[in-house]
Design an enzyme around this catalytic site. Structure first.
Site, mmCIF file in Angstrom:
data_model
loop_
_atom_site.group_PDB
_atom_site.id
_atom_site.type_symbol
_atom_site.label_atom_id
_atom_site.label_comp_id
_atom_site.label_asym_id
_atom_site.label_seq_id
_atom_site.Cartn_x
_atom_site.Cartn_y
_atom_site.Cartn_z
ATOM 1 N N GLU A 26 0.806 39.286 9.301
ATOM 2 C CA GLU A 26 2.147 39.436 9.858
ATOM 3 C C GLU A 26 2.721 38.122 10.362
ATOM 4 O O GLU A 26 3.892 37.802 10.124
ATOM 5 C CB GLU A 26 2.135 40.475 10.986
ATOM 6 C CG GLU A 26 3.498 40.741 11.586
ATOM 7 C CD GLU A 26 3.497 41.828 12.642
ATOM 8 O OE1 GLU A 26 4.594 42.191 13.106
ATOM 9 O OE2 GLU A 26 2.399 42.305 13.008
ATOM 10 N N HIS A 79 9.334 41.437 12.456
ATOM 11 C CA HIS A 79 7.973 41.979 12.465
ATOM 12 C C HIS A 79 7.651 42.649 11.137
ATOM 13 O O HIS A 79 8.538 42.979 10.358
ATOM 14 C CB HIS A 79 7.815 43.003 13.595
ATOM 15 C CG HIS A 79 7.733 42.385 14.956
ATOM 16 N ND1 HIS A 79 6.532 42.102 15.578
ATOM 17 C CD2 HIS A 79 8.706 41.971 15.805
ATOM 18 C CE1 HIS A 79 6.774 41.542 16.746
ATOM 19 N NE2 HIS A 79 8.093 41.453 16.910
ATOM 20 N N GLU A 145 11.350 45.714 11.608
ATOM 21 C CA GLU A 145 10.076 45.832 10.884
ATOM 22 C C GLU A 145 10.412 45.995 9.403
ATOM 23 O O GLU A 145 10.951 47.017 8.981
ATOM 24 C CB GLU A 145 9.296 47.053 11.377
ATOM 25 C CG GLU A 145 9.037 47.088 12.886
ATOM 26 C CD GLU A 145 7.692 46.498 13.252
ATOM 27 O OE1 GLU A 145 7.050 45.903 12.361
ATOM 28 O OE2 GLU A 145 7.287 46.637 14.415
#
Length: 282
Positions: A26, A79, A145
């Site tokens: 990530e 993210h 995300e």
């Protein structure tokens, strides 16, 4: 320095890799996406800063202080998700509207990603659950995300399409704040130039299927006369006008047009991306 409108937060970093799966981390993806977006916003004249520009560690308090102290109106905290789901999510403060998070999530979805959900979450005492909302002050913070790193389909999308997703967010944000959006310039493909069997020490470029060559370098290599009119910004070769494009102070012309004026035969070698020119046969 101009006060930024936006601060971009590449999630995790340093000793905190964030989510991992399918050969991805990530912290790497978020930094990649964020630095790309920062460069694009700067190119569009939008003042922007980053919470981190390298693979460095930030505590939650350090991260939120950077956001609070930035003076920015908005924060996009980038993210990558995990936990078995699929698709893009946007999370916003319980005290904010859902307009911007919906816009950003939809922009990513329009590039082929699924929308999983757009939501807010209440924590203890009626405060925001996520510290990026709870502790960033007046800055409107959206946690975005882009997909699930542990989902094989999402992981492939993230690996292949991260730049497309990042650019979609740039475009959507521009629309939201009312700044004209200009797409990024297409990468310029360089082409080699061969003259009478020898490569010239300069290159041209390929645009929309047309090879453009540096006029002066090619013309002078065959002894032609080159004239530049600074007033009209027009180049003449052997007294003849030709189509031109000025790139970084150098005048370029289409290869076939330049070759015709110079009485050269011209052909294109696709395998080596080379324009081959030679003295025209009698």
């Amino acid at each position: 320095m101009t006060t930024p409108i936006l601060i971009i937060d590449p999630g995790h970093g340093g000793t905190d890799p964030g989510a991992m799966g399918n050969g991805l981390r990530e912290k790497d993806l978020t930094l990649q996406i964020s630095t790309y977006q920062s460069a694009r916003f700067h190119a569009l004249g939008i003042p922007v800063v980053l919470t981190r520009t390298t693979d460095t560690s930030l505590t939650p308090s350090q991260r939120t202080k950077l956001v609070r102290d930035s003076g920015a109106t908005y924060c996009i905290s980038n993210h990558i998700n995990s936990g078995g789901g699929e698709g893009v999510e946007a999370i916003y403060s319980i005290f904010a509207k859902d307009t911007l998070p919906k816009l950003l999530a939809q922009a990513v979805a329009d590039c082929g990603q699924k929308i999983r959900k757009i939501y807010t979450k209440v924590g203890p005492g009626g405060k925001d659950y996520f510290f990026m909302h709870r502790d960033t002050g007046k800055v409107e913070t959206i946690i975005l995300e882009y997909g699930f790193i542990d989902h094989p389909v999402d992981a492939k999308k993230l690996r292949d399409n991260w730049k497309t997703y990042a650019e979609a967010v740039v475009k959507a944000f521009c629309g939201y704040i009312g700044v004209p959006y200009i797409p990024p310039a297409k990468p310029v493909e360089k082409v080699s130039i061969e003259l009478n069997g020898s490569l010239l020490p300069v290159q041209g470029y390929l645009r929309d299927g047309v090879s453009w060559l540096p006029i002066r370098a090619v013309a002078e290599a065959v002894g032609a006369t080159v004239e530049w009119n600074a007033t009209t910004r027009q180049v003449k070769v052997n007294g003849q006008d030709l189509t031109e494009s000025i790139e970084n102070g150098t005048a370029y012309a289409p290869a076939r047009e330049l070759a015709a004026i110079l009485a050269l035969d011209v052909e294109w070698e696709q395998a080596t991306k080379t324009v081959k020119m030679k003295k025209r046969s009698a």
